[in-house]
Design an enzyme around this catalytic site. Structure first.
Site, mmCIF file in Angstrom:
data_model
loop_
_atom_site.group_PDB
_atom_site.id
_atom_site.type_symbol
_atom_site.label_atom_id
_atom_site.label_comp_id
_atom_site.label_asym_id
_atom_site.label_seq_id
_atom_site.Cartn_x
_atom_site.Cartn_y
_atom_site.Cartn_z
ATOM 1 N N VAL A 92 15.390 -18.576 -18.027
ATOM 2 C CA VAL A 92 14.263 -17.670 -17.782
ATOM 3 C C VAL A 92 13.096 -18.380 -17.115
ATOM 4 O O VAL A 92 12.043 -17.787 -16.919
ATOM 5 C CB VAL A 92 13.753 -17.002 -19.095
ATOM 6 C CG1 VAL A 92 14.837 -16.135 -19.699
ATOM 7 C CG2 VAL A 92 13.253 -18.036 -20.083
ATOM 8 N N GLU A 93 13.257 -19.655 -16.780
ATOM 9 C CA GLU A 93 12.175 -20.364 -16.097
ATOM 10 C C GLU A 93 12.634 -20.725 -14.677
ATOM 11 O O GLU A 93 12.691 -19.870 -13.816
ATOM 12 C CB GLU A 93 11.727 -21.564 -16.944
ATOM 13 C CG GLU A 93 11.237 -21.078 -18.337
ATOM 14 C CD GLU A 93 10.634 -22.176 -19.207
ATOM 15 O OE1 GLU A 93 9.840 -22.980 -18.712
ATOM 16 O OE2 GLU A 93 10.971 -22.205 -20.418
ATOM 17 N N MET A 94 13.021 -21.973 -14.435
ATOM 18 C CA MET A 94 13.401 -22.341 -13.070
ATOM 19 C C MET A 94 14.903 -22.154 -12.805
ATOM 20 O O MET A 94 15.340 -22.170 -11.650
ATOM 21 C CB MET A 94 12.953 -23.774 -12.783
ATOM 22 C CG MET A 94 11.408 -23.884 -12.795
ATOM 23 S SD MET A 94 10.772 -25.577 -12.975
ATOM 24 C CE MET A 94 10.960 -26.190 -11.303
#
Lengths: 319, 319
Positions: free
Chosen positions: B128-130
C-alpha cells in the site's frame, strides 16, 4: 558598424571558429520570458505561486501537487512515459517540463491554452491528474490563515483574493521564474567559443544543415507551431481534439529542446528513452532522412549543451 | 561547584523564573541523534541517502518516493489522516514525521523495527506504499551510472555496493540529519528564560503536573515505550501484530512531540486535526482526567514551542 581597430576591441580574445553564420540562426535564452500586461511578475505572486505549486491539498486525494509530476528532482517533469495521476491512473501524454514554459507560444501538447494562466488550472481539474473540483480547492486554501494572508499580499486590490483567477495567475507567475539560462550553448552564443567542443559544434551544424532548426527555432528552440507526427505506439489525434479541423489531425506543438537531455522520455506518448533514438525518429518522420550514426551522435552531443542552470526555488513550509 | 561571585558570571542576565524544577524534567534536543557503530555518518552516505529519499524510481509506479509521504513542505509527513500510497490505496496508519526519527528507540507506530536501518526498506516494499520488489529497485538504481558512482563513493570497500543493506544504511544516514534543534523550548532549556511566554510556561507546568511527561520524556519527548490506547475510530491492535502477545493489544509507541504543531493530524489513525482536541483525548484516555479549557489552551501553547529549525537538505538533481 565599427571597423578596423575599433572592432578589434569588441571581439572575444579567442579565435573565431568560423561558424558565425550558424550561430546567427539561434537565439540565447533570456533570463525571463515575456510578462503579460495583465499579470505583472511580483515577488508576492511568485512566493504564493511557489507555495501553491507544492500544495497537495488542492488535489482530491490530498497527496498530488503540481510538483508531483513536474518534479524539480527530475527536470521538472516525471521521467515516466505518460503521467500517473489520481488513484494511479495513467494519462495519454508525456508530462512536459515546466522549465522555460513561459517562452512557449501555447501550452499543452495540443496547444489548447494560449498561456500559463490558461494552463494552470487544467491539471488540478483533470480526472486523471489531480481530480479536484476547483471550488473545493479554493475552500481548502481559504481554511488556512496563511493563504488568506499570502493571497491578500499578492492581490492587495481584491476584496476576495482567493479565487480561481488569482490561483492561476500566481501559479503562472511562479512558473515564469523557472528558467534555465547560461547553458553551454547560451555561453557559446554569447561569445565563449570554447563553451562547445568540436563534436558539439558539428552537431549544431548538422542541426541546421538537416533542417531541425526549421521547427526548433527561437529562444526555447520551438516555433510554437503544430506539426503532424505519429510516433511508435501513438494513435493520439493531437491538435484535432482542440480544433476539430481535419487538417490538425495528429498535429502536436513542437516541444522545446531546452534541457532535453534531462527531460526524457520523449515524444507525446513518451515512446523513446534516448536522445539518439529520438533524433533518428525525428530525422525519418519529420525530415524524411535516415541519419548516419555520426550525425545522430553529433546532434545528440549538441542537444546535451542545451541543459542550463536550474532555477532557484524554495521547498515552502506549507500551513 | 562554583559559588558566590564565580557563579554569578555563569548565570544568564535575565531573572530566574523559578521553574528550574520543571525545566530539569526535560532534555533539549541535540543536533544529532546517536550514530550506530555499524553505520558511521559520512557525507557520502548522507548525499546518497538524500538522493534516494527523493527517488521515485524505487517505487513500482515510478512516481512515489519517500518524500511523497514524508513531504518536506508538510513537516516531513503528509497532513492527511492515513497514508495514501500505490494506486491511491489508503493505509491503516498516520504517516509519522521523519524529523528527529533517529532519536526514537524503535521505528513505526508498532515499533516493529529497532532502528532506521531496519525501517528504511519497509515502505519501499509495502503493497500500500511504494509496492516495489527490492531486487527490481536495486536493478533500476544500477541502470544509472550516477548511482553506481555515488554508491561506490559511499561504500568504497564494497565490490558490489548497490545492495539492499547499503540502500537502507544510506537512507538511515540521511534521516539522521533531519533534526530540528533550537526550538523556543530548547532555547528556554538552554537558559533563555524569555524564549517562552507566560502561557507557554504555564503549559509546561501543566504538562508536568498532569503527568504527560511520564511518557513524553527525553530529548524527543517520547519514552519509546508502548502504551495501550484506542482513539476514536481505531480498531488497530498495534503492537500485538508484532509480538502476538495479548498484553500488547492496542499498544502503540509513544509518538514524539517535537514539531507536533506542524505534523497534524494526530493519533495512529489520524483521527484528530487539532492539538486542543488531541490534548483533551490524551488527558481522558491516558491520564483519566477531564482537562479544563484553560489547561488545554496552556498545554497547546507549550506544544507550539516544540517546533524547531527545519533541517537543511537538497532537492537533488536525479539522473
Amino acid at each position: 558598424m565599427a571597423v578596423g581597430s575599433a572592432l578589434a576591441i569588441t571581439v572575444p580574445a579567442t579565435a573565431d571558429d568560423g561558424l558565425g553564420d550558424y550561430r546567427d540562426r539561434f537565439e540565447p535564452l533570456p533570463h525571463f520570458p515575456p510578462i503579460p500586461a495583465d499579470n505583472s511578475l511580483t515577488p508576492e505572486k511568485v512566493e504564493l505561486g511557489n507555495m501553491l505549486f507544492f500544495e497537495p491539498r488542492i488535489s482530491s486525494s490530498g497527496v498530488i501537487s503540481c510538483a508531483t509530476c513536474h518534479n524539480p528532482a527530475l527536470g521538472w517533469a516525471d521521467r515516466i512515459p505518460r503521467a500517473t495521476g489520481h488513484d494511479g491512473q495513467i494519462g495519454e501524454r508525456n508530462t512536459p517540463t515546466v522549465l522555460n514554459s513561459g517562452f512557449l507560444g501555447s501550452q499543452f501538447w495540443d496547444g489548447r491554452e494560449p498561456d500559463l494562466e490558461g494552463q494552470a488550472l487544467g491539471p488540478i481539474e483533470a480526472d486523471v491528474e489531480m481530480a479536484m473540483d476547483l471550488e473545493t480547492a479554493l475552500e481548502r486554501l481559504n481554511d488556512f490563515t496563511l493563504y488568506q494572508t499570502k493571497f491578500a499580499e499578492a492581490y492587495p486590490d481584491d476584496a476576495d483574493p482567493i479565487n480561481a483567477n488569482n490561483l492561476a495567475h500566481a501559479l503562472a507567475s511562479f512558473q515564469r521564474t523557472l528558467n534555465t539560462p547560461n547553458s553551454p550553448f547560451d555561453r557559446y552564443l554569447h561569445g565563449d567559443q570554447n563553451a562547445l567542443d568540436q563534436q558539439e559544434k558539428d552537431g549544431m551544424v548538422a542541426f541546421v544543415d538537416n533542417g531541425c532548426i526549421a521547427c526548433h527555432s527561437g529562444p526555447a528552440m520551438t516555433d510554437s507551431n503544430f506539426h503532424r507526427i505519429q510516433v511508435p505506439g501513438s494513435s493520439d489525434v493531437g491538435r484535432f481534439e482542440v480544433t476539430g479541423d481535419e487538417a490538425d489531425m495528429y498535429k502536436f506543438r513542437t516541444p522545446t529542446l531546452r534541457n532535453v537531455a534531462v527531460t526524457y522520455p520523449y515524444m507525446n506518448n513518451g515512446a523513446t528513452e534516448t536522445l539518439e533514438e529520438s533524433v533518428a525518429i525525428m530525422g525519418k518522420e519529420m525530415l524524411g532522412r535516415d541519419f548516419e550514426e555520426q550525425t545522430i551522435a553529433d546532434i545528440t552531443a549538441f542537444l546535451h549543451t542545451l541543459t542550463g542552470e536550474m532555477p532557484d526555488f524554495d521547498v515552502p513550509a506549507l500551513p
